[in-house]
Design an enzyme around this catalytic site. Structure first.
Site, PDB file in Angstrom:
ATOM      1  N   LYS A 275      94.457  50.583 -73.690  1.00 13.86           N
ATOM      2  CA  LYS A 275      94.873  49.219 -74.046  1.00 13.86           C
ATOM      3  C   LYS A 275      96.298  48.976 -73.557  1.00 13.86           C
ATOM      4  O   LYS A 275      97.220  49.715 -73.910  1.00 13.86           O
ATOM      5  CB  LYS A 275      94.786  49.037 -75.570  1.00 13.86           C
ATOM      6  CG  LYS A 275      95.377  47.721 -76.094  1.00 13.86           C
ATOM      7  CD  LYS A 275      95.185  47.595 -77.611  1.00 13.86           C
ATOM      8  CE  LYS A 275      95.895  46.350 -78.166  1.00 13.86           C
ATOM      9  NZ  LYS A 275      95.758  46.230 -79.633  1.00 13.86           N
ATOM     10  N   ASP A 280     102.185  42.106 -78.478  1.00  5.77           N
ATOM     11  CA  ASP A 280     101.139  41.496 -79.304  1.00  5.77           C
ATOM     12  C   ASP A 280     101.772  40.688 -80.430  1.00  5.77           C
ATOM     13  O   ASP A 280     102.136  41.234 -81.470  1.00  5.77           O
ATOM     14  CB  ASP A 280     100.222  42.590 -79.881  1.00  5.77           C
ATOM     15  CG  ASP A 280      99.121  42.012 -80.759  1.00  5.77           C
ATOM     16  OD1 ASP A 280      98.914  40.773 -80.727  1.00  5.77           O
ATOM     17  OD2 ASP A 280      98.457  42.807 -81.466  1.00  5.77           O
ATOM     18  N   LYS A 287     101.183  36.862 -86.008  1.00  9.12           N
ATOM     19  CA  LYS A 287     101.608  37.905 -86.944  1.00  9.12           C
ATOM     20  C   LYS A 287     102.807  37.420 -87.740  1.00  9.12           C
ATOM     21  O   LYS A 287     103.514  36.495 -87.316  1.00  9.12           O
ATOM     22  CB  LYS A 287     102.004  39.163 -86.161  1.00  9.12           C
ATOM     23  CG  LYS A 287     100.836  39.945 -85.588  1.00  9.12           C
ATOM     24  CD  LYS A 287     101.335  41.223 -84.917  1.00  9.12           C
ATOM     25  CE  LYS A 287     100.208  41.980 -84.266  1.00  9.12           C
ATOM     26  NZ  LYS A 287      99.181  42.457 -85.211  1.00  9.12           N
ATOM     27  N   ASP A 298     102.258  48.101 -78.192  1.00  8.51           N
ATOM     28  CA  ASP A 298     100.812  47.869 -78.149  1.00  8.51           C
ATOM     29  C   ASP A 298     100.219  48.218 -76.778  1.00  8.51           C
ATOM     30  O   ASP A 298      99.023  48.030 -76.554  1.00  8.51           O
ATOM     31  CB  ASP A 298     100.517  46.410 -78.526  1.00  8.51           C
ATOM     32  CG  ASP A 298      99.194  46.259 -79.265  1.00  8.51           C
ATOM     33  OD1 ASP A 298      98.668  47.273 -79.767  1.00  8.51           O
ATOM     34  OD2 ASP A 298      98.684  45.121 -79.333  1.00  8.51           O
ATOM     35  N   ASP A 357      94.211  37.787 -83.173  1.00  9.69           N
ATOM     36  CA  ASP A 357      95.017  39.009 -83.248  1.00  9.69           C
ATOM     37  C   ASP A 357      94.157  40.266 -83.058  1.00  9.69           C
ATOM     38  O   ASP A 357      94.689  41.356 -82.898  1.00  9.69           O
ATOM     39  CB  ASP A 357      95.752  39.052 -84.598  1.00  9.69           C
ATOM     40  CG  ASP A 357      96.911  40.042 -84.602  1.00  9.69           C
ATOM     41  OD1 ASP A 357      97.274  40.525 -83.513  1.00  9.69           O
ATOM     42  OD2 ASP A 357      97.441  40.316 -85.690  1.00  9.69           O
ATOM     43  N   GLU A 359      92.826  41.303 -80.452  1.00 12.25           N
ATOM     44  CA  GLU A 359      92.764  41.076 -78.999  1.00 12.25           C
ATOM     45  C   GLU A 359      92.516  42.361 -78.210  1.00 12.25           C
ATOM     46  O   GLU A 359      92.018  42.313 -77.094  1.00 12.25           O
ATOM     47  CB  GLU A 359      94.063  40.425 -78.515  1.00 12.25           C
ATOM     48  CG  GLU A 359      95.232  41.388 -78.207  1.00 12.25           C
ATOM     49  CD  GLU A 359      95.718  42.171 -79.408  1.00 12.25           C
ATOM     50  OE1 GLU A 359      95.440  41.764 -80.551  1.00 12.25           O
ATOM     51  OE2 GLU A 359      96.378  43.213 -79.213  1.00 12.25           O
ATOM     52  N   ARG A 361      90.358  44.777 -78.572  1.00 17.74           N
ATOM     53  CA  ARG A 361      88.937  44.981 -78.256  1.00 17.74           C
ATOM     54  C   ARG A 361      88.466  43.977 -77.208  1.00 17.74           C
ATOM     55  O   ARG A 361      87.547  44.253 -76.442  1.00 17.74           O
ATOM     56  CB  ARG A 361      88.122  44.892 -79.552  1.00 17.74           C
ATOM     57  CG  ARG A 361      88.271  43.586 -80.280  1.00 17.74           C
ATOM     58  CD  ARG A 361      87.839  43.663 -81.746  1.00 17.74           C
ATOM     59  NE  ARG A 361      88.888  44.175 -82.627  1.00 17.74           N
ATOM     60  CZ  ARG A 361      88.778  44.321 -83.939  1.00 17.74           C
ATOM     61  NH1 ARG A 361      87.653  44.004 -84.554  1.00 17.74           N
ATOM     62  NH2 ARG A 361      89.787  44.798 -84.655  1.00 17.74           N
TER      63      ARG A 361
END
Ligand code: BES
Ligand code: MN
Ligand code: ZN
Length: 502
Positions: A275, A280, A287, A298, A357, A359, A361
Site C-alpha cells: 500500500k 491519508d 479523519k 500510510d 477512509d 481507501e 483496500r
C-alpha cells in the site's frame, strides 16, 4: 556498514576499541566472560559482585583491564541465564551497538553471538547482530535545517568474535543481516520522509534508482494514462481526490543468470504488493486532526516492498520476486470519492464506497488483480490497513491473514526466525456477509466488529486465482510518541521468507 568475523585464538588478545562480553545475572559468566575474567585475574568477578547486576540490556564499560588487549571491555547484561533466548541476545547486541554509536567508535567486536541459546542457531544470531547495528546506526536528518555533522553515527565495522571453524556459518548470517539492515534503512527513510517530499512520484523515482543500482532489478513506473488503460477504476477513484499524480510501480527481480535456473526449471515468481498512500487524510470521510501527521506513514507497505527488493537484490537470492505498488494520496476535494459512490475495479467487480477512509483496500484490490498476470507461486500484500489491527494486536505482532495454511505457517516461521513476528487472525466466510451492499457487488467497509478481518475479506475477493496472504502492519510499521519513526518492519520477515523459499 561492514560485518565480518574475528577468529583470534583467545578473546583477551583481540585488539579493538571495544569488545562486548556477555554476563548473566547472579554473577554467572558466559564462556567469553570467563576467558576475560581469567586473563584479568578475576577483575570481572569483582565488578559483578559490587556494581553490575547484569540486567538485560544494561551495560558497564571497563577500561584498561590488565591482561586484556581491547581498549574497553563492554559488559553487556543478559538477564537470567535460565530465560536467555534469541530475543535477549538481540536486545544485548542492540545495547552494545547503541553504546558504540553514542561513544562515537568506528569499529568494535562483539562476542555475544557465540553465546548459545535455545531458540536460535549461530547464523541467526549473527544475522541479529547486523540487524541490531542497522537499528542503532539509522539516523534521519534529511529535513533538519541545521545538520550537525557530529551527530552522524560513525560505526563503520562490527566484527563477530567466533572460533575459526564456525566463521563461515557466522559470516552467512552477517551477510543476510547486513542486506536486511540496508533494506530496513531504505524502508524507514521513506516512511520518515514527510508527505510533501515522499509523494507517489518520489516513490517511483526511488524504484528507478534501485533499478539503476542493481542490474537484477527492472522497473516500470506507470502513470495515470496507463493506469486508466488497465481499467483500475477503484485505485483511480482514490487518486482523483488529489492534485498529486498517482503511479503504479512494477519492480521485477530476476536471479543473476548462473545456469542454475533455465526458463523451463524456473520457479513461479513471488509477488509482493504494498500500500502506497503517501498521505491519508481520510478523504470526504475526513479523519480527526489529532495525530494526523502520522498518516504520512500510510505508504509503509510500499516502502517495505522497496526495502525487501533491495535486500533480495543485494543477496542475489535464487527466487524471482515481483513488487507491485499502487501509490496516491487520499485527500478531500471537489473531485474526491463521496460516501455512496460506486466504482468498478479492474476485476470488473463493483464496490460501494461507504467510507472514503477505507481507501487502502480500494487501491490494493486493483494491484491484486494485476498480480494475476505473473502466474505467481504466491502473492503477499502488506498494508497499514486498519486501526482495528492496533486494537487487536498492539505494536508487537503484525496481523497475518491467509486462506492458505502452509503459506501462513511459512510466514509465521520467518517472523519467528527474525524476531519480526506476526500473529494469524481468522479469515472465514462468515465475516464476508458484513460487506453486503444493496447497490454494488459489495461495500468497502463491514462495520466496527472485526474491522481488520473484514478488510482482509474485502481483499480476498480479488485473490481467487493464486495462493495469497495479507499482512496488516498498522501497529508495527512505525512508532508514535517521543521516538516517533518508522521501524523497517516487516522487511526481516519478508526477506527471511524469500530466503527460505529460494
Ligand atoms: N491508514 C488507515 C489505517 C490506520 C489508521 C493505520 C491509524 C494506522 C493508524 C486506513 O486507511 C483507515 O483509515 N482505515 C479505517 C478503516 C475504517 C474506515 C473501516 C480505520 O482503520 O479506521
Ligand atoms: Mn484511510
Ligand atoms: Zn490508509
Amino acid at each position: 556498514m561492514e560485518f565480518s568475523t574475528q577468529t583470534a585464538a583467545s578473546l583477551h588478545q583481540i585488539k579493538t576499541s571495544a569488545l562486548a562480553i556477555g554476563v548473566f545475572t547472579d554473577g554467572v559468566l558466559s564462556p567469553g566472560a570467563d576467558i576475560i575474567n581469567q586473563a584479568s585475574s578475576g577483575a570481572l568477578k569483582n565488578v559483578l559482585k559490587s556494581e553490575f547486576q547484569a540486567a538485560a540490556g544494561k551495560h558497564l564499560v571497563l577500561r584498561n583491564l590488565p591482561g586484556v588487549s581491547a581498549a574497553r571491555i563492554v559488559l553487556i547484561g543478559l538477564g537470567k541465564q535460565k530465560s536467555y533466548n534469541a530475543n535477549a541476545h538481540a536486545k544485548a547486541e542492540l545495547a552494545f551497538a547503541r553504546y558504540c554509536v553514542q561513544a562515537r567508535l568506528t569499529e568494535a567486536v562483539s562476542a555475544l553471538a557465540a553465546i548459545e541459546c535455545p531458540n536460535s542457531d549461530l547464523s541467526k544470531r549473527a544475522q541479529a547482530t547486523a540487524i541490531a547495528c542497522g537499528e542503532a546506526t539509522y539516523h534521519y536528518d534529511t529535513t533538519l535545517g541545521k545538520r550537525d555533522a557530529n551527530a552522524l553515527p560513525k560505526l563503520k565495522k562490527m566484527l563477530t568474535a567466533i572460533p575459526r571453524n564456525l566463521a563461515a556459518e557466522a559470516q552467512r548470517g552477517l551477510d543476510s543481516g547486513s542486506a536486511i539492515a540496508n533494506g530496513m534503512a531504505l524502508t524507514r527513510h521513506l516512511g520518515d520522509l514527510p508527505a510533501n517530499v515522499c509523494t507517489p512520484t518520489y516513490l517511483g523515482n526511488t524504484a528507478k534508482k534501485l533499478a539503476r543500482e542493481f542490474k537484477t532489478i527492472k522497473v516500470q513506473v506507470l502513470e495515470r494514462k496507463q493506469i486508466e488503460m488497465l481499467k483500475m477504476g477503484s485505485f483511480l477513484s482514490v487518486a482523483r481526490g488529489s492534485y498529486e499524480p498517482p503511479v503504479f510501480i512494477v519492480l521485477r527481480y530476476a536471479p543473476p543468470a548462473t545456469g542454475r535456473s533455465t526458463s523451463k526449471t524456473r520457479k513461479a515468481p513471488i509477488v509482493l504488493v504494498g500500500k502506497g498512500i503517501t498521505f491519508d487524510a481520510g478523504g470526504i470521510s475526513l479523519k480527526t486532526a489529532g495525530g494526523m501527521d502520522e498518516m504520512k506513514y500510510d505508504m509503509c507497505g510500499s516502502a517495505s516492498v522497496l526495502g525487501t527488493m533491495r535486500a533480495v537484490a543485494e543477496l542475489g537470492i535464487d527466487q524471482e520476486v515481483i513488487g507491485l505498488i499502487p501509490s496516491c494520496e487520499n485527500l478531500p476535494s471537489g473531485r474526491a470519492n463521496k460516501p455512496g459512490d460506486v466504482v468498478t475495479s479492474m476485476s470488473g467487480q463493483t464496490i460501494e464506497i461507504l467510507n472514503t477512509d477505507a481507501e487502502g483496500r480500494l487501491i490494493l484490490c486493483d494491484a491484486l488483480t494485476y498480480a494475476e498476470r505473473f502466474n505467481p507461486a504466491a502473492v503477499i500484500d502488506m498494508a497499514t490497513l486498519t486501526g482495528a489491527c492496533i486494537i487487536a494486536l498492539g505494536h508487537v505482532n503484525t496481523g497475518l491473514f491467509s486462506t492458505d495454511d502452509a503459506l501462513a505457517e511459512s510466514l509465521l516461521q520467518a517472523g519467528r526466525e527474525t524476531l519480526d513476528t506476526a500473529w494469524r487472525l481468522p479469515l472465514e466466510d462468515a465475516y464476508q456477509e458484513q460487506l453486503h451492499s444493496n447497490f454494488a457487488d459489495f461495500a468497502n467497509i463491514g462495520g466496527r466488529p472485526a474491522g481488520s478481518v473484514t478488510a482482509a475479506c474485502f481483499l480476498s475477493r480479488f485473490t481467487g486465482k493464486y495462493r495469497w496472504a495479507h499482512l496488516d502492519i498498522a501497529g508495527t510499521a512505525w512508532r508514535s510518541g517521543n521516538d516517533k519513526g518508522a521501524t523497517g518492519r516487516p522487511v526481516p520477515l519478508l526477506v527471511q521468507f524469500l530466503l527460505n523459499q529460494a
